[in-house]
Design an enzyme around this catalytic site. Structure first.
Site, short mmCIF file in Angstrom:
data_model
loop_
_atom_site.label_atom_id
_atom_site.label_comp_id
_atom_site.label_asym_id
_atom_site.label_seq_id
_atom_site.Cartn_x
_atom_site.Cartn_y
_atom_site.Cartn_z
N GLU A 86 -8.05 10.09 -0.47
CA GLU A 86 -8.91 9.17 -0.65
C GLU A 86 -9.67 8.85 0.72
OE1 GLU A 86 -6.86 5.53 -1.22
OE2 GLU A 86 -6.30 6.00 -3.69
N HIS A 119 -4.85 8.46 2.55
CA HIS A 119 -6.10 7.85 2.75
C HIS A 119 -6.44 8.04 4.25
CE1 HIS A 119 -9.34 4.66 2.19
NE2 HIS A 119 -9.69 5.32 3.27
N HIS A 126 -4.13 -0.49 -6.46
CA HIS A 126 -4.26 -1.32 -5.82
C HIS A 126 -3.33 -2.53 -6.03
CE1 HIS A 126 -5.88 -2.84 -1.88
NE2 HIS A 126 -5.66 -4.08 -2.46
#
EC number: 2.6.99.2
Length: 237
Positions: free
Chosen positions: A70, A43, A190
C-alpha cells in the site's frame, strides 16, 4: 471464501521502538502464512516509522502468498513496485504527515493521475487497487481509470457498528453492488475486527479480500498469533 491479508506494519512498529531486529518482520510474515493467512500487506511510508525500504525487499524474498504493498503513488512508491513486483499495489491518497489511512480517493478529481498509475501497474503485471469510500461517483470513477479492484475504507463502518450495524453497513452494500455491476473486484480494510468482521463479510456481496493489521496484532497479544489468525479466518468462511 474471502481472503485474509495480514498487515504487519505494527510488528515493524514494535521492532523500531527498540532498534535491532526483534520481533523479526520477515519471520512473523512467514508465521502468518503458516498459520493460514492468504496474504501479507505492508505500507512503507516515506519516514519509515514502521515498514522500512529494506523490509520491502526482505519480504519480497519470502512471501509465498499474495504480497500487497500500500502507499501513495509517488516516485519512491512506484520504484519499489517496479523492483519487487508484488501481487497487488493498493493506492492510497495519504500525504506523508498522515498517521493512518483515513479517506478514499476522489477518483474524478484525480482521474488523470490514477489512470496513468494504473496503466503503469498493468505494464508491470501488478494488480491495481484503489482505496475509496462508498461515494458511488468515486466508484464509477475507479472503473474509468482502469483499476482492477477497489478497497472500501471501512473506518466509518467500524465507528458506527455498535450504534446500528444495519445502518453502518448499508452504504457499503450499495457500493459493492455497483462495483460488482462494473466488474470491479472488492477489497476492504481499516478497523475491521473480531467484533465487526463477520457481519460485514456476510452483508457485502462479492468481497474478495480484507486487509487487517492493528486489530489482529492487538488480538494476538491475548490469543497468540496462530489462534488469532484462525479466529479471523473462521469469520470469513
Amino acid at each position: 471464501m474471502t481472503k485474509l491479508s495480514v498487515n504487519v506494519n505494527k510488528i515493524a512498529t514494535i521492532r523500531n521502538a527498540r532498534g535491532g531486529d526483534t520481533p523479526n518482520v520477515a519471520q512473523v510474515a512467514i508465521d502468518c502464512e503458516r498459520f493460514g493467512a492468504d496474504g501479507i500487506t505492508i505500507h512503507p511510508r516515506p519516514d519509515e516509522r514502521h515498514i522500512t525500504t529494506q523490509d520491502v525487499y526482505d519480504l519480497k524474498k519470502i512471501v509465498a502468498t499474495e504480497f500487497n504493498i500500500e502507499g501513495y503513488p509517488n516516485d519512491r512508491f512506484m520504484n519499489l513496485i517496479r523492483e519487487t513486483e508484488p501481487t497487488q499495489a493498493t493506492l492510497v491518497p495519504d500525504g506523508p504527515d498522515v498517521l493512518t489511512s483515513n479517506a478514499g480517493w476522489d477518483t474524478v478529481k484525480h482521474k488523470e493521475k490514477l489512470t496513468d498509475i494504473c496503466n503503469q501497474l498493468r505494464e508491470i503485471g501488478v494488480r491495481s487497487s484503489i482505496f475509496v469510500d462508498t461515494n458511488l461517483e468515486n466508484i464509477s470513477g475507479a472503473k474509468e481509470v482502469g483499476v482492477d479492484r477497489i478497497e472500501l475504507y471501512t473506518g466509518p463502518y467500524a465507528d458506527a457498528y455498535d450504534i446500528d450495524k444495519d445502518k453502518a453497513v448499508k452504504d457499503y452494500v450499495v457500493a459493492a453492488k455497483l462495483a460488482n455491476d462494473l466488474g470491479l473486484g472488492i477489497n476492504a480494510g481499516h478497523d475491521l475486527s473480531l467484533e465487526n468482521l463477520a457481519f460485514f463479510k456476510t452483508s457485502v456481496p462479492g468481497l474478495e479480500e480484507v486487509s487487517i493489521g492493528h486489530a489482529l496484532i492487538s488480538d494476538a497479544l491475548y490469543f497468540g498469533l496462530e489462534q488469532t489468525i484462525f479466529k479471523y479466518k473462521q469469520l470469513l468462511k
